[in-house]
Scaffold this motif. Sequence first.
Motif, PDB file in Angstrom:
ATOM      1  N   SER A  38      45.450  36.476  39.057  1.00 33.74           N
ATOM      2  CA  SER A  38      45.436  35.404  38.059  1.00 33.74           C
ATOM      3  C   SER A  38      45.322  34.069  38.777  1.00 33.74           C
ATOM      4  O   SER A  38      45.604  33.948  39.969  1.00 33.74           O
ATOM      5  CB  SER A  38      46.724  35.428  37.252  1.00 33.74           C
ATOM      6  OG  SER A  38      47.796  35.019  38.072  1.00 33.74           O
ATOM      7  N   THR A  39      44.934  33.055  38.021  1.00 29.42           N
ATOM      8  CA  THR A  39      44.858  31.721  38.596  1.00 29.42           C
ATOM      9  C   THR A  39      46.221  31.252  39.067  1.00 29.42           C
ATOM     10  O   THR A  39      46.356  30.658  40.141  1.00 29.42           O
ATOM     11  CB  THR A  39      44.304  30.726  37.553  1.00 29.42           C
ATOM     12  OG1 THR A  39      43.002  31.140  37.175  1.00 29.42           O
ATOM     13  CG2 THR A  39      44.250  29.311  38.109  1.00 29.42           C
ATOM     14  N   ILE A  40      47.243  31.551  38.282  1.00 32.91           N
ATOM     15  CA  ILE A  40      48.582  31.093  38.634  1.00 32.91           C
ATOM     16  C   ILE A  40      49.057  31.765  39.912  1.00 32.91           C
ATOM     17  O   ILE A  40      49.552  31.109  40.828  1.00 32.91           O
ATOM     18  CB  ILE A  40      49.573  31.394  37.496  1.00 32.91           C
ATOM     19  CG1 ILE A  40      49.151  30.664  36.239  1.00 32.91           C
ATOM     20  CG2 ILE A  40      50.987  30.987  37.885  1.00 32.91           C
ATOM     21  CD1 ILE A  40      49.915  31.091  35.009  1.00 32.91           C
ATOM     22  N   ALA A  41      48.930  33.076  39.973  1.00 30.87           N
ATOM     23  CA  ALA A  41      49.382  33.795  41.156  1.00 30.87           C
ATOM     24  C   ALA A  41      48.604  33.362  42.392  1.00 30.87           C
ATOM     25  O   ALA A  41      49.172  33.160  43.466  1.00 30.87           O
ATOM     26  CB  ALA A  41      49.241  35.303  40.950  1.00 30.87           C
ATOM     27  N   ALA A  42      47.293  33.203  42.225  1.00 31.64           N
ATOM     28  CA  ALA A  42      46.462  32.790  43.353  1.00 31.64           C
ATOM     29  C   ALA A  42      46.829  31.388  43.810  1.00 31.64           C
ATOM     30  O   ALA A  42      46.888  31.102  45.008  1.00 31.64           O
ATOM     31  CB  ALA A  42      44.984  32.855  42.963  1.00 31.64           C
ATOM     32  N   GLY A  43      47.111  30.499  42.845  1.00 27.54           N
ATOM     33  CA  GLY A  43      47.492  29.141  43.203  1.00 27.54           C
ATOM     34  C   GLY A  43      48.813  29.093  43.936  1.00 27.54           C
ATOM     35  O   GLY A  43      48.975  28.345  44.909  1.00 27.54           O
ATOM     36  N   LEU A  44      49.759  29.907  43.476  1.00 26.34           N
ATOM     37  CA  LEU A  44      51.057  29.950  44.139  1.00 26.34           C
ATOM     38  C   LEU A  44      50.922  30.476  45.556  1.00 26.34           C
ATOM     39  O   LEU A  44      51.504  29.937  46.503  1.00 26.34           O
ATOM     40  CB  LEU A  44      52.010  30.829  43.334  1.00 26.34           C
ATOM     41  CG  LEU A  44      53.428  30.974  43.887  1.00 26.34           C
ATOM     42  CD1 LEU A  44      54.104  29.614  43.977  1.00 26.34           C
ATOM     43  CD2 LEU A  44      54.243  31.925  43.026  1.00 26.34           C
ATOM     44  N   ARG A  45      50.144  31.544  45.711  1.00 23.76           N
ATOM     45  CA  ARG A  45      49.933  32.086  47.054  1.00 23.76           C
ATOM     46  C   ARG A  45      49.268  31.053  47.964  1.00 23.76           C
ATOM     47  O   ARG A  45      49.626  30.914  49.132  1.00 23.76           O
ATOM     48  CB  ARG A  45      49.070  33.344  46.972  1.00 23.76           C
ATOM     49  CG  ARG A  45      49.800  34.558  46.438  1.00 23.76           C
ATOM     50  CD  ARG A  45      49.034  35.828  46.822  1.00 23.76           C
ATOM     51  NE  ARG A  45      49.697  36.991  46.285  1.00 23.76           N
ATOM     52  CZ  ARG A  45      49.298  37.672  45.212  1.00 23.76           C
ATOM     53  NH1 ARG A  45      48.240  37.285  44.549  1.00 23.76           N
ATOM     54  NH2 ARG A  45      49.960  38.741  44.796  1.00 23.76           N
ATOM     55  N   GLU A  46      48.287  30.374  47.414  1.00 22.40           N
ATOM     56  CA  GLU A  46      47.570  29.406  48.248  1.00 22.40           C
ATOM     57  C   GLU A  46      48.487  28.257  48.658  1.00 22.40           C
ATOM     58  O   GLU A  46      48.464  27.811  49.814  1.00 22.40           O
ATOM     59  CB  GLU A  46      46.352  28.868  47.496  1.00 22.40           C
ATOM     60  CG  GLU A  46      45.519  27.909  48.327  1.00 22.40           C
ATOM     61  CD  GLU A  46      44.089  27.788  47.835  1.00 22.40           C
ATOM     62  OE1 GLU A  46      43.483  26.744  48.073  1.00 22.40           O
ATOM     63  OE2 GLU A  46      43.586  28.739  47.212  1.00 22.40           O
ATOM     64  N   ALA A  47      49.304  27.772  47.719  1.00 22.77           N
ATOM     65  CA  ALA A  47      50.216  26.683  48.034  1.00 22.77           C
ATOM     66  C   ALA A  47      51.179  27.089  49.141  1.00 22.77           C
ATOM     67  O   ALA A  47      51.437  26.324  50.081  1.00 22.77           O
ATOM     68  CB  ALA A  47      50.994  26.272  46.782  1.00 22.77           C
ATOM     69  N   LEU A  48      51.725  28.291  49.035  1.00 22.89           N
ATOM     70  CA  LEU A  48      52.687  28.730  50.041  1.00 22.89           C
ATOM     71  C   LEU A  48      52.012  29.100  51.353  1.00 22.89           C
ATOM     72  O   LEU A  48      52.616  28.976  52.422  1.00 22.89           O
ATOM     73  CB  LEU A  48      53.514  29.891  49.493  1.00 22.89           C
ATOM     74  CG  LEU A  48      54.505  29.436  48.424  1.00 22.89           C
ATOM     75  CD1 LEU A  48      55.124  30.628  47.711  1.00 22.89           C
ATOM     76  CD2 LEU A  48      55.592  28.582  49.029  1.00 22.89           C
ATOM     77  N   THR A  49      50.770  29.544  51.293  1.00 20.58           N
ATOM     78  CA  THR A  49      50.025  29.786  52.527  1.00 20.58           C
ATOM     79  C   THR A  49      49.796  28.473  53.268  1.00 20.58           C
ATOM     80  O   THR A  49      50.002  28.377  54.483  1.00 20.58           O
ATOM     81  CB  THR A  49      48.675  30.457  52.224  1.00 20.58           C
ATOM     82  OG1 THR A  49      48.907  31.723  51.606  1.00 20.58           O
ATOM     83  CG2 THR A  49      47.870  30.660  53.497  1.00 20.58           C
ATOM     84  N   VAL A  50      49.368  27.448  52.507  1.00 20.98           N
ATOM     85  CA  VAL A  50      49.174  26.129  53.107  1.00 20.98           C
ATOM     86  C   VAL A  50      50.492  25.612  53.664  1.00 20.98           C
ATOM     87  O   VAL A  50      50.555  25.079  54.777  1.00 20.98           O
ATOM     88  CB  VAL A  50      48.614  25.144  52.056  1.00 20.98           C
ATOM     89  CG1 VAL A  50      48.631  23.712  52.590  1.00 20.98           C
ATOM     90  CG2 VAL A  50      47.192  25.534  51.667  1.00 20.98           C
TER      91      VAL A  50
END
Length: 236
Positions: A38-50
């Motif tokens: 999902s967009t939300i899950a992907a966004g959360l993962r990306e934020a925490l990856t960054v």
Amino acid sequence: MHRRSLLALSFAVLVLPACENLSLEDVLAAANGEGGDSTIAAGLREALTVGADTVVSNLGTTGGFARSPSYRIELPETLKTAQRFASTVGLGGYFQTLEDKMNEAAEAATPKAQALFLGAIKQLSFADVMGIYNGGDDAATRYLEEKTGAQLATEMRPIIERSLNQVGAYTTFNELLSRYNALPLVEDIDADLTGHVVSFAGQAIFNELGEQEAAIRKDPARQTTALLRQVFGNGS
């Protein structure tokens, strides 16, 4: 969070009462009729990856701990007390060298956090992510600390122990003890260097990650990808 995502989540809550046992992707796929992230899950993962990348860049490099007043690992209290007296008899340099080496050891162990963080993100459930979004600016960091803190300390300990040995911290410590304990009218001192560094380094890593998370949530300049802007931007 976008209106479309909110509608999907509301639908999921209504039709999937046991959804807290499912992964976030399963719930949103059922709500949207779509597969994949999902967009939300992907966004959360990306934020925490960054955020995790930045933590390693900031703390896991030469001087990462030592140059920051907020994160520099100081001597254990028992050694600080001894240092004040030792400085009057020409032994203060040993304590300063030891503190420098403790910070070097923490820098060497910091990259271990990255893989643990990313592994925990993959386990996010629907209930987890809703708690994170409804929580504070560092809600995801606090989630990661709860899920990975103990494991991070366990995995960092042997790395820090090896690093303390490699940079000569134990040699310095033992020589310091030998010289200091030989002085008249002083109490013998000792300290768990490894445990002290593990504890302080772990807390510094999570504090730094929390700062990175808050910055990504609030600061448009830190939302460096389209996905981050979509999920955390003003239109979210």
